[in-house]
Design a protein around this motif. Sequence first.
Motif, mmCIF file in Angstrom:
data_model
loop_
_atom_site.group_PDB
_atom_site.id
_atom_site.type_symbol
_atom_site.label_atom_id
_atom_site.label_comp_id
_atom_site.label_asym_id
_atom_site.label_seq_id
_atom_site.Cartn_x
_atom_site.Cartn_y
_atom_site.Cartn_z
ATOM 1 N N GLU A 21 131.075 -8.326 -11.288
ATOM 2 C CA GLU A 21 130.274 -9.521 -10.878
ATOM 3 C C GLU A 21 131.422 -10.512 -10.417
ATOM 4 O O GLU A 21 131.298 -11.294 -9.735
ATOM 5 N N GLU A 22 132.467 -10.659 -11.386
ATOM 6 C CA GLU A 22 133.582 -11.659 -11.023
ATOM 7 C C GLU A 22 134.314 -11.251 -9.968
ATOM 8 O O GLU A 22 134.685 -12.170 -8.859
ATOM 9 N N ILE A 23 134.455 -9.947 -9.727
ATOM 10 C CA ILE A 23 135.160 -9.538 -8.236
ATOM 11 C C ILE A 23 134.282 -10.009 -6.879
ATOM 12 O O ILE A 23 134.828 -10.407 -6.157
ATOM 13 N N GLY A 24 133.176 -9.908 -7.150
ATOM 14 C CA GLY A 24 132.121 -9.918 -6.071
ATOM 15 C C GLY A 24 131.750 -9.136 -4.915
ATOM 16 O O GLY A 24 131.422 -9.465 -3.742
ATOM 17 N N LYS A 25 132.466 -7.940 -5.391
ATOM 18 C CA LYS A 25 132.349 -6.942 -3.903
ATOM 19 C C LYS A 25 131.111 -6.103 -4.223
ATOM 20 O O LYS A 25 130.736 -5.939 -5.333
ATOM 21 N N PRO A 26 130.677 -5.301 -3.045
ATOM 22 C CA PRO A 26 129.403 -4.461 -3.366
ATOM 23 C C PRO A 26 129.935 -3.412 -4.463
ATOM 24 O O PRO A 26 130.863 -2.690 -4.448
ATOM 25 N N TYR A 27 128.867 -3.132 -5.358
ATOM 26 C CA TYR A 27 129.051 -1.896 -6.216
ATOM 27 C C TYR A 27 127.660 -1.535 -6.532
ATOM 28 O O TYR A 27 126.561 -2.261 -6.403
ATOM 29 N N GLU A 28 127.498 -0.258 -7.038
ATOM 30 C CA GLU A 28 126.266 0.178 -7.631
ATOM 31 C C GLU A 28 126.265 0.243 -9.197
ATOM 32 O O GLU A 28 127.307 0.576 -9.895
ATOM 33 N N LEU A 29 125.077 0.466 -9.832
ATOM 34 C CA LEU A 29 124.748 0.804 -11.223
ATOM 35 C C LEU A 29 124.092 2.016 -11.277
ATOM 36 O O LEU A 29 123.097 2.249 -10.601
ATOM 37 N N SER A 30 124.331 2.855 -12.088
ATOM 38 C CA SER A 30 123.690 3.915 -12.468
ATOM 39 C C SER A 30 123.361 4.007 -13.985
ATOM 40 O O SER A 30 124.381 3.922 -14.760
ATOM 41 N N LEU A 31 122.113 3.917 -14.233
ATOM 42 C CA LEU A 31 121.571 3.952 -15.727
ATOM 43 C C LEU A 31 121.738 5.121 -16.508
ATOM 44 O O LEU A 31 121.597 5.923 -16.067
ATOM 45 N N VAL A 32 122.575 4.870 -17.759
ATOM 46 C CA VAL A 32 122.672 6.102 -18.505
ATOM 47 C C VAL A 32 121.741 5.590 -20.258
ATOM 48 O O VAL A 32 122.195 4.521 -20.745
ATOM 49 N N ASN A 33 120.679 6.055 -20.128
ATOM 50 C CA ASN A 33 119.683 5.930 -21.112
ATOM 51 C C ASN A 33 120.122 6.413 -22.371
ATOM 52 O O ASN A 33 119.874 7.544 -22.809
ATOM 53 N N MET A 34 121.070 5.634 -23.062
ATOM 54 C CA MET A 34 121.513 6.343 -24.312
ATOM 55 C C MET A 34 120.735 6.519 -25.457
ATOM 56 O O MET A 34 120.726 7.098 -26.443
ATOM 57 N N LYS A 35 119.589 5.543 -25.501
ATOM 58 C CA LYS A 35 118.650 5.622 -26.357
ATOM 59 C C LYS A 35 117.809 6.740 -26.515
ATOM 60 O O LYS A 35 117.099 7.439 -27.604
ATOM 61 N N GLU A 36 117.921 7.567 -25.258
ATOM 62 C CA GLU A 36 117.024 8.958 -24.980
ATOM 63 C C GLU A 36 118.013 9.879 -25.078
ATOM 64 O O GLU A 36 117.729 11.056 -24.527
ATOM 65 N N GLY A 37 119.465 9.564 -25.547
ATOM 66 C CA GLY A 37 120.337 10.704 -25.449
ATOM 67 C C GLY A 37 120.942 11.183 -24.253
ATOM 68 O O GLY A 37 121.501 12.374 -23.885
ATOM 69 N N ALA A 38 120.569 10.601 -23.092
ATOM 70 C CA ALA A 38 121.250 10.879 -21.652
ATOM 71 C C ALA A 38 122.749 11.075 -21.590
ATOM 72 O O ALA A 38 123.269 11.717 -20.616
#
Length: 209
Positions: A21-38
């Motif tokens: 976010e500080e860099i301010g360039k486009p990026y994507e997020l990929s959720l790893v649901n650690m509570k479910e052991g992903a």
Amino acid sequence: MPNTLYYSPGACSVGIHIVLEEIGKPYELSLVNMKEGAQYKPDYMSVNPKSKVPALRREDGSVLTEFPVIATWLAKTNPDAKLIPTDLEGEIRAGEAMAYFTGTIHPYGFTRQFRPANFTPTEADIPKVVETGKAAADKYFSLVDAHWNEGDWVLPSGYSVADAALFFVEYWAAKRSGMTLPPRLAAHLQRMLARPAVKRALEQEGLAA
């Protein structure tokens, strides 16, 4: 494809989220649901066989792991964001600080609090493990506070990726563990929470500021 951050809400990956976010360039997020052991399932282990976050898939498809490495690479490949000192001494001090926050305070201070069963086969000992973690975190935070420079940020040169690394353990202490941070770190946490990039990252992860 832009860089993709593999993250779990509120995990240490939030520090890398802040850097992006500080860099301010486009990026994507990929959720790893650690509570479910992903993190232990084949889909994610094909990305990071260490079963940890953060991981960063770069535009060329290669993957970086380990917080200090990802943060340093992002900072040095986005020099306009000024997130790491340009001199060698400053850069290694940033690495030194990140290594301590992520490699000592995180596991010894907080993994023991959040996953105490990993550290004892005896359920009756779990409260002792949690208290050991809290005592360790207090000790480490006191050390950082005692050696704080006269400025607002971890490094005398100013805001850097080291601050994003310190933030996530401060945040855990104040928001998850009910701990009282020493004064310089408490003030640092408030400065971090006031930064727009931090606010955006927390909001995207559904976390309280």
